[in-house]
Design a protein around this motif. Structure first.
Motif, PDB file in Angstrom:
ATOM      1  N   HIS A  77       0.843  -1.191   0.000  1.00 28.74           N
ATOM      2  CA  HIS A  77       0.000   0.000   0.000  1.00 28.74           C
ATOM      3  C   HIS A  77       0.879   1.242   0.000  1.00 28.74           C
ATOM      4  O   HIS A  77       0.696   2.163  -0.788  1.00 28.74           O
ATOM      5  CB  HIS A  77      -0.904  -0.037   1.232  1.00 28.74           C
ATOM      6  N   HIS A 100      -8.751   0.863  -4.021  1.00 32.72           N
ATOM      7  CA  HIS A 100      -7.803   1.894  -3.597  1.00 32.72           C
ATOM      8  C   HIS A 100      -7.427   2.700  -4.828  1.00 32.72           C
ATOM      9  O   HIS A 100      -6.953   2.129  -5.815  1.00 32.72           O
ATOM     10  CB  HIS A 100      -6.528   1.264  -3.022  1.00 32.72           C
ATOM     11  N   CYS A 107      -3.650   7.728  -1.233  1.00 34.49           N
ATOM     12  CA  CYS A 107      -4.653   6.724  -1.582  1.00 34.49           C
ATOM     13  C   CYS A 107      -6.019   7.214  -1.122  1.00 34.49           C
ATOM     14  O   CYS A 107      -6.133   7.867  -0.089  1.00 34.49           O
ATOM     15  CB  CYS A 107      -4.335   5.393  -0.922  1.00 34.49           C
ATOM     16  N   CYS A 109      -8.305   5.679   0.187  1.00 42.26           N
ATOM     17  CA  CYS A 109      -8.790   5.123   1.461  1.00 42.26           C
ATOM     18  C   CYS A 109      -8.186   5.869   2.636  1.00 42.26           C
ATOM     19  O   CYS A 109      -8.606   5.674   3.765  1.00 42.26           O
ATOM     20  CB  CYS A 109      -8.494   3.632   1.557  1.00 42.26           C
TER      21      CYS A 109
END
Ligand SMILES: [Zn+2]
Ligand SMILES: [Zn+2]
Length: 138
Positions: A77, A100, A107, A109
């Motif tokens: 991530h 995402h 990102c 999220c």
């Protein structure tokens, strides 16, 4: 060979990512190996490879889509955030939980994924706890 090209590209990208401040989060690797080995095995995660493959095969497109049937790990991530910033493309990763959208180092999220995971776990725990009792009552 295509895979050699991807690994070489990931290496180069990794160097740029480190310069931009990326640190491999070796906690995500469970094997008992030294730090350098850990950093290497993290590089082999499928979502990183898929992203590198996508970048190499952009053909003028401005976004990449990656699908993963497990939850994306924290290091990937983080790494993909850096990739989106360095390469200047939008990277969309669909993992087991959500989409995402990585753009310019961020990102969509907002790293809230962990909260979602906790909520999901709590929900499951509640269900597990209430399961037998609920049956007993009815
Ligand atoms: Zn990973
Ligand atoms: Zn995310």
């Amino acid at each position: 060979m295509e895979s050699d090209k991807i690994y070489k590209f990931l290496d180069e990208l990794g160097e740029k990512m480190k310069l931009a401040g990326y640190k491999p989060e070796t906690d995500y690797v469970l094997q008992d190996v030294d730090q350098e080995e850990k950093a290497k095995s993290l590089c082999n995660h499928s979502e990183k490879l898929a992203t590198a493959f996508g970048i190499l095969n952009l053909n003028g497109q401005s976004s990449i889509r990656v699908f993963k049937n497990l939850r994306i790990c924290g290091d990937c991530h983080n790494a993909i955030k850096y990739m989106s910033k360095i390469v200047g493309v939008t990277i969309i990763v669909r993992d087991s939980l959500r989409f995402h959208h990585f753009r310019n180092g961020y990102c969509s999220c907002q790293d809230l994924c962990d909260l979602v995971i906790i909520a999901t776990l709590l929900d499951l725990t509640c269900k597990a706890l209430s399961g037998p009792t609920a049956k007993g009552i009815s």
